[in-house]
Design an enzyme around this catalytic site. Sequence first.
Site, PDB file in Angstrom:
ATOM      1  N   HIS A  71      82.432  17.087  68.878  1.00 41.12           N
ATOM      2  CA  HIS A  71      82.736  17.727  70.289  1.00 41.12           C
ATOM      3  C   HIS A  71      82.115  18.797  71.036  1.00 41.12           C
ATOM      4  O   HIS A  71      81.167  18.788  71.119  1.00 41.12           O
ATOM      5  CB  HIS A  71      83.137  19.913  69.485  1.00 41.12           C
ATOM      6  CG  HIS A  71      84.033  18.964  67.870  1.00 41.12           C
ATOM      7  ND1 HIS A  71      85.113  19.697  68.298  1.00 41.12           N
ATOM      8  CD2 HIS A  71      84.020  19.200  66.764  1.00 41.12           C
ATOM      9  CE1 HIS A  71      86.047  19.302  67.121  1.00 41.12           C
ATOM     10  NE2 HIS A  71      85.149  19.874  66.361  1.00 41.12           N
ATOM     11  N   GLY A 123      85.851  20.712  44.827  1.00 45.30           N
ATOM     12  CA  GLY A 123      83.977  21.523  44.569  1.00 45.30           C
ATOM     13  C   GLY A 123      82.870  21.472  45.570  1.00 45.30           C
ATOM     14  O   GLY A 123      82.075  21.280  44.823  1.00 45.30           O
ATOM     15  N   HIS A 127     103.988  21.339  63.491  1.00 43.95           N
ATOM     16  CA  HIS A 127     104.800  21.870  63.658  1.00 43.95           C
ATOM     17  C   HIS A 127     104.029  22.316  65.841  1.00 43.95           C
ATOM     18  O   HIS A 127     105.072  23.283  66.465  1.00 43.95           O
ATOM     19  CB  HIS A 127     104.065  23.205  62.901  1.00 43.95           C
ATOM     20  CG  HIS A 127     102.498  23.138  63.211  1.00 43.95           C
ATOM     21  ND1 HIS A 127     101.675  22.760  62.734  1.00 43.95           N
ATOM     22  CD2 HIS A 127     101.511  24.017  63.838  1.00 43.95           C
ATOM     23  CE1 HIS A 127     100.063  22.889  62.818  1.00 43.95           C
ATOM     24  NE2 HIS A 127     100.190  23.451  63.718  1.00 43.95           N
ATOM     25  N   HIS A 168      86.548  11.497  66.134  1.00 37.06           N
ATOM     26  CA  HIS A 168      86.486  11.585  64.534  1.00 37.06           C
ATOM     27  C   HIS A 168      86.606  10.022  63.786  1.00 37.06           C
ATOM     28  O   HIS A 168      86.946   9.484  64.894  1.00 37.06           O
ATOM     29  CB  HIS A 168      87.773  12.761  64.420  1.00 37.06           C
ATOM     30  CG  HIS A 168      88.371  11.686  62.555  1.00 37.06           C
ATOM     31  ND1 HIS A 168      88.953  10.789  62.232  1.00 37.06           N
ATOM     32  CD2 HIS A 168      87.788  12.490  61.534  1.00 37.06           C
ATOM     33  CE1 HIS A 168      89.696  11.098  60.935  1.00 37.06           C
ATOM     34  NE2 HIS A 168      87.728  11.956  60.429  1.00 37.06           N
TER      35      HIS A 168
END
Length: 293
Positions: free
Chosen positions: A119, A276, A193, A129
């Site tokens: 960023h 994890g 969305h 990315h």
Amino acid sequence: MMTAEKDRASTWFRDLRDQIVAAFEALEDSHHAGPFAEADAGRFEVTQTTRHSDDGSDAGGGLMSVMRGGRVFEKVGVNVSTVYGTLGVPAQQAMAARGVPGIEDDPRFWASGISLVAHMQNPHCPAVHMNTRMFWTPGAWWFGGGSDLNPCIEYDEDTAHFHATQKAHLDPHGDEHYPALKAWADEYFYIPHRKRARGVGGIFMDDRNSGDWEADFALTQDIGRAFLPAFVPLTEKRRTQPFSDADKDVQLVHRGLYAEYNLVYDRGTKFGLATGHDANAVLMSLPPLAKWV
């Protein structure tokens, strides 16, 4: 068990990490004019990450390298890890749904890769990315990854350079790879969305197993090699441009899109949290500041 292949892949990801960290710190050192030039040159803070299995035994780890508040980069993370152990039931079921052979009977896994998100301070510089990885289970192995550009202020010539550089690195492996991986990125880095892509695309692949490990590893390496020549020239060109408060506002809103995608849809984020791995390393991709309208 593919021990030699695993060692070669994990070593390559670590070497690529070292190249990128050095290149990004060089960008910081060479930024002598324009916005933020008077700030201290940024440096990566490096932290060892660890993963433990449910019984507390060692299950691998890696390096989390994060630079914050530099001249060029507001926040950039370059993580590398090699983890192994036994998949939990949700991850095991997800792998089975993807058709991974034998995973329902033997949930052991090994995974290694590099993941990067940058960023930028200047909103004219595109966020970016990149990741590449190898995954192994007793019944299968595969490679995945790619890179995509996420400008908040789009420049057609920057998009063209980013894609042309990736194409040049993929074409030696076959003319079919670049158009296929570009289309895959367009589909994968889409925010349903919001009904829009999160950026201007790039290349992406997953579950890559042609049956020829050497060929697939070579393709994965060139996806990684394409990153610096695709991205660094864009940063060098845009980092000195002046910008307004309105430009910065556009950047913060665009970062909100990035955060939404990574938290809701990104497969790597879901896998890292489900297995994890260090949560700070998994969530390194999130921007330091973002805004929603």
